[in-house]
Write an enzyme that holds these catalytic residues in place. Structure first.
Site, mmCIF file in Angstrom:
data_model
loop_
_atom_site.group_PDB
_atom_site.id
_atom_site.type_symbol
_atom_site.label_atom_id
_atom_site.label_comp_id
_atom_site.label_asym_id
_atom_site.label_seq_id
_atom_site.Cartn_x
_atom_site.Cartn_y
_atom_site.Cartn_z
ATOM 1 N N ASP A 1 1.783 -5.204 -3.676
ATOM 2 C CA ASP A 1 2.186 -5.483 -5.065
ATOM 3 C C ASP A 1 1.516 -6.699 -5.722
ATOM 4 O O ASP A 1 2.186 -7.497 -6.388
ATOM 5 C CB ASP A 1 3.710 -5.661 -5.144
ATOM 6 C CG ASP A 1 4.469 -4.388 -4.795
ATOM 7 O OD1 ASP A 1 3.827 -3.404 -4.397
ATOM 8 O OD2 ASP A 1 5.711 -4.394 -4.896
ATOM 9 N N LYS B 1 5.122 3.182 -5.525
ATOM 10 C CA LYS B 1 6.512 3.353 -5.123
ATOM 11 C C LYS B 1 7.421 3.064 -6.296
ATOM 12 O O LYS B 1 7.083 2.253 -7.159
ATOM 13 C CB LYS B 1 6.847 2.427 -3.946
ATOM 14 C CG LYS B 1 6.649 0.970 -4.284
ATOM 15 C CD LYS B 1 6.309 0.153 -3.060
ATOM 16 C CE LYS B 1 5.901 -1.240 -3.409
ATOM 17 N NZ LYS B 1 6.892 -2.023 -4.137
ATOM 18 N N CYS C 1 9.403 -7.176 -1.495
ATOM 19 C CA CYS C 1 8.562 -6.076 -1.041
ATOM 20 C C CYS C 1 7.779 -6.398 0.228
ATOM 21 O O CYS C 1 7.561 -5.510 1.057
ATOM 22 C CB CYS C 1 7.650 -5.627 -2.178
ATOM 23 S SG CYS C 1 8.634 -4.819 -3.474
HETATM 24 C C1 VGL Z 1 9.512 -6.580 -6.108
HETATM 25 C C2 VGL Z 1 11.448 -7.181 -7.150
HETATM 26 C C3 VGL Z 1 11.505 -5.971 -7.790
HETATM 27 C C4 VGL Z 1 8.396 -6.966 -5.184
HETATM 28 C C5 VGL Z 1 9.540 -5.360 -6.751
HETATM 29 O O1 VGL Z 1 7.281 -6.435 -5.308
HETATM 30 O O2 VGL Z 1 8.651 -7.822 -4.288
HETATM 31 N N1 VGL Z 1 10.468 -7.482 -6.301
HETATM 32 N N2 VGL Z 1 10.536 -5.069 -7.585
#
Ligand code: VGL
Ligand code: ZN
Length: 219
Positions: free
Chosen positions: A32, A117, A165
């Protein structure tokens, strides 16, 4: 190894282990590294998030040079999902598919498959599985099958965010039978509560995730 990355913390945060070196049975999983997390203007900007980009890029080069695979995850939400605060969740709207915030950081070197995702409104924390926020069984992404097809046995995980994540991906990695390491230098935490990132690292270590520096990962 540079002293600068070593957060003050338990000694088990930097285990020297030659098994974390890159080779054909290793995959670097870049979690991410997207504008909404990595860019200071992102809607869920992670403190120091942009700092991981050059570090990750260095790892990508070292991994590929040693014959390891590199895979990327991408949080990819619909405009409305119970993951988001306006729809009952805890997060500001972020990484809506097709928007600037969902794009991988422009300076990130992308040299392998991207696994999305959350695209059906799930809490897409782990790169391996998604869970409907209103309950139900986890739904696998294609990451495990992709890695297994390539003969991957060990994972080196980096990216954003340590306490969500990265943690979920590393814990799933262990559960799925991969020897899993997290690169301390190349992760950053959301820290909704102070200390969340450190607690996440402790949780990962307790589950068998190795917490390593890049010099350890690459030999
Ligand atoms: C994430 C919060 C909400 C992440 C993704 O990538 O860690 N954190 N969605
Ligand atoms: Zn999300």
């Amino acid at each position: 190894m540079p002293a600068s990355w070593r957060s003050p913390g338990p000694d088990h945060w930097a285990i020297e282990d030659p098994d974390t070196r890159y080779g054909p049975e290793v995959a670097l999983v870049v979690v991410d590294v997207q504008n909404d997390f990595a860019d200071p203007a992102g809607s869920l900007s992670v403190g120091g998030g942009a700092e991981v980009v050059p570090l990750v890029n260095g790892e990508v080069e070292r991994a590929l040079a040693a014959g390891a695979a590199v895979a990327y995850t991408q949080d990819w939400h619909p405009a409305h999902t119970p993951h988001f605060a306006p729809d009952g969740g805890i997060w500001p709207v972020h990484c809506v598919g097709g928007t600037w915030g969902a794009e991988l950081h422009p300076d990130l070197s992308v040299r392998g498959p991207i696994v999305r995702k959350g695209s059906h409104g799930e809490d897409g924390y782990s790169g391996f599985s998604m869970r409907n926020p209103s309950g139900g069984l986890p739904i696998p992404t294609e990451l495990d099958a992709t890695l297994a097809r390539g003969g991957v046995k060990r994972l080196v995980v980096c990216g954003l965010a340590t306490d969500y994540c990265v943690k979920a991906t590393a814990l799933d990695g262990v559960r799925l039978g991969y020897e899993t390491a997290v690169l301390l230098e190349a992760v950053r935490a959301v820290n909704l509560e102070p200390g969340d990132g450190d607690r996440a690292l402790d949780e990962m270590a307790a589950a068998g995730v190795r917490l390593v520096g890049t010099s350890t990962a690459t030999g």
